[in-house]
Design an enzyme around this catalytic site. Structure first.
Site, PDB file in Angstrom:
ATOM      1  N   TYR A  33      34.426  47.150  35.540  1.00  0.00           N
ATOM      2  CA  TYR A  33      34.361  48.549  35.959  1.00  0.00           C
ATOM      3  C   TYR A  33      34.990  49.461  34.921  1.00  0.00           C
ATOM      4  CZ  TYR A  33      39.354  48.708  37.144  1.00  0.00           C
ATOM      5  OH  TYR A  33      40.721  48.698  37.064  1.00  0.00           O
ATOM      6  N   ARG A  52      34.136  50.202  25.987  1.00  0.00           N
ATOM      7  CA  ARG A  52      34.998  49.177  26.597  1.00  0.00           C
ATOM      8  C   ARG A  52      34.229  48.404  27.676  1.00  0.00           C
ATOM      9  NH1 ARG A  52      40.731  50.926  28.945  1.00  0.00           N
ATOM     10  NH2 ARG A  52      39.413  51.812  30.567  1.00  0.00           N
ATOM     11  N   ARG A 101      26.218  31.995  47.312  1.00  0.00           N
ATOM     12  CA  ARG A 101      27.548  31.691  46.796  1.00  0.00           C
ATOM     13  C   ARG A 101      27.601  30.345  46.061  1.00  0.00           C
ATOM     14  NH1 ARG A 101      32.217  29.020  47.711  1.00  0.00           N
ATOM     15  NH2 ARG A 101      34.094  30.087  47.010  1.00  0.00           N
ATOM     16  N   HIS A 103      30.055  28.792  42.567  1.00  0.00           N
ATOM     17  CA  HIS A 103      30.927  29.130  41.440  1.00  0.00           C
ATOM     18  C   HIS A 103      30.119  29.237  40.144  1.00  0.00           C
ATOM     19  CE1 HIS A 103      34.137  28.191  44.201  1.00  0.00           C
ATOM     20  NE2 HIS A 103      35.047  28.526  43.283  1.00  0.00           N
ATOM     21  N   LYS A 147      38.353  44.481  31.719  1.00  0.00           N
ATOM     22  CA  LYS A 147      38.547  45.366  32.872  1.00  0.00           C
ATOM     23  C   LYS A 147      37.703  44.836  34.033  1.00  0.00           C
ATOM     24  CE  LYS A 147      39.313  50.289  33.811  1.00  0.00           C
ATOM     25  NZ  LYS A 147      40.668  50.171  34.319  1.00  0.00           N
ATOM     26  N   GLU A 179      52.585  45.683  30.937  1.00  0.00           N
ATOM     27  CA  GLU A 179      52.004  47.005  31.220  1.00  0.00           C
ATOM     28  C   GLU A 179      52.205  47.319  32.695  1.00  0.00           C
ATOM     29  OE1 GLU A 179      47.705  47.147  30.945  1.00  0.00           O
ATOM     30  OE2 GLU A 179      47.503  45.099  31.701  1.00  0.00           O
ATOM     31  N   LEU A 203      45.458  45.501  29.221  1.00  0.00           N
ATOM     32  CA  LEU A 203      44.220  46.247  29.027  1.00  0.00           C
ATOM     33  C   LEU A 203      44.496  47.298  27.954  1.00  0.00           C
ATOM     34  CD1 LEU A 203      41.303  46.764  30.221  1.00  0.00           C
ATOM     35  CD2 LEU A 203      42.350  48.781  31.255  1.00  0.00           C
TER      36      LEU A 203
END
Ligand code: PDD
Length: 285
Positions: A33, A52, A101, A103, A147, A179, A203
């Site tokens: 995101y 990014r 679903r 993995h 991110k 951070e 990040l």
């Protein structure tokens, strides 16, 4: 007028947006995101955010071409205009896609892109008076440079901070501060800035990168080393940076260590530079 959202390439009414039950971002946090600030109806550093996003996609093995990036950027601008957003944020998410679903992901899955806008005033009070932050162990995975929407370590730390009347959690791995839960951290000592290097443990914030440019313009030297928790007590100034919190001074560290600070001169100089950028963005230049 009904609020609009972006679903794929379409801009539709928010109440008409539908998600698959099997979206991988729900099962696995398998998505990425960005959050982009809007000042005076104009996006701030859109290109850096889009770059990014593309980098996060590459690292996550999610297909996202330069053409996708350009199309998305145009769609986000259109969405912001449709919603007449003046002061707020654009949130955009790209999940790997929807599939039963498992993995193991398959590479032919179609990424699911969506975005919304939200009105959000600038945090003017805290920019002036600063915030208290809560120091707590960094329990996140080792690819914090991506991110990703999988933010469990971040949300748990943020709750802990709020439970101690702090506005942000500042994370440390052992003695080394990394951070904030949704921000980057800087300290100032003897006229020099210090921040964690842009490794896999943080990040690389857009606001961080912008502030580093200001520091260079102001002739300040920057030390790219993890901040030792013990060094917080000797810091002259400290602040966090993020899209939503801009350059916010820290006036108190609580938790692992207790330190009190004043809003410092270098922090104020950096805030002034940021203010100039905001004004420029607002005027569309
Ligand atoms: N968070 N570090 C983390 C873990 C973050 O989540 C963020 C931003 C930052 C600062 O990055 P930037 O300057 O590009 O906003 C650093 C956003 C605002 C969020 O998740 O809402």
């Amino acid at each position: 007028m009904a609020e609009k959202v972006l679903m794929g390439k379409e801009i539709i009414a928010r109440n008409e947006a539908m998600f698959s039950f099997d979206d991988r971002s729900m099962y696995f946090g398998d998505g990425i995101y960005e959050v982009v600030r809007i000042y005076g109806g104009h996006p701030y550093q859109m290109e850096m955010h889009m770059q990014r996003l593309q980098r996060s996609a590459e690292e996550m093995d999610i297909p996202f071409s330069t053409e996708d990036k350009q199309t998305l950027s145009a769609s986000l601008n259109e969405l912001k205009n449709e919603n007449h957003l003046q002061e707020g944020i654009l949130y955009v998410q790209v999940s790997r896609g929807a599939a039963e679903r498992n993995h193991l992901y398959e590479r032919h899955e179609e990424p699911v892109v969506f975005a919304f806008t939200k009105e959000m005033p600038r945090p003017l009070d805290q920019l002036q008076s600063g915030i208290a932050v809560y120091l707590t162990e960094d329990e996140r995975w080792l690819r914090c440079d991506i991110k990703s929407v999988n933010l469990l370590g971040n949300v748990l730390a943020k709750r802990k901070a709020a439970d101690h009347d702090c506005q942000e959690a500042v994370l440390h791995r052992g003695n080394e501060v990394t951070e904030g839960s949704s921000s980057n951290l800087f300290i100032v000592k003897d006229n020099e800035l210090q921040t964690h290097p842009a490794t896999n443990l943080i990040l690389n914030g857009i606001t961080r990168q912008v502030v580093l440019e200001y520091a260079e313009q102001l002739g300040k030297s920057v030390r790219y080393d993890p901040i030792d928790i013990e060094d917080l007590a000797g810091a002259d100034e400290a602040f966090i940076t993020s899209t939503t919190n801009e350059v916010t001074p820290i006036t108190e560290f609580r938790g692992t260590k207790h330190v009190q600070l004043k809003v410092g001169e270098i922090t104020k100089q950096l805030q002034e530079r940021f203010e100039d950028d905001v004004k420029k963005t607002e005027s569309g230049t």
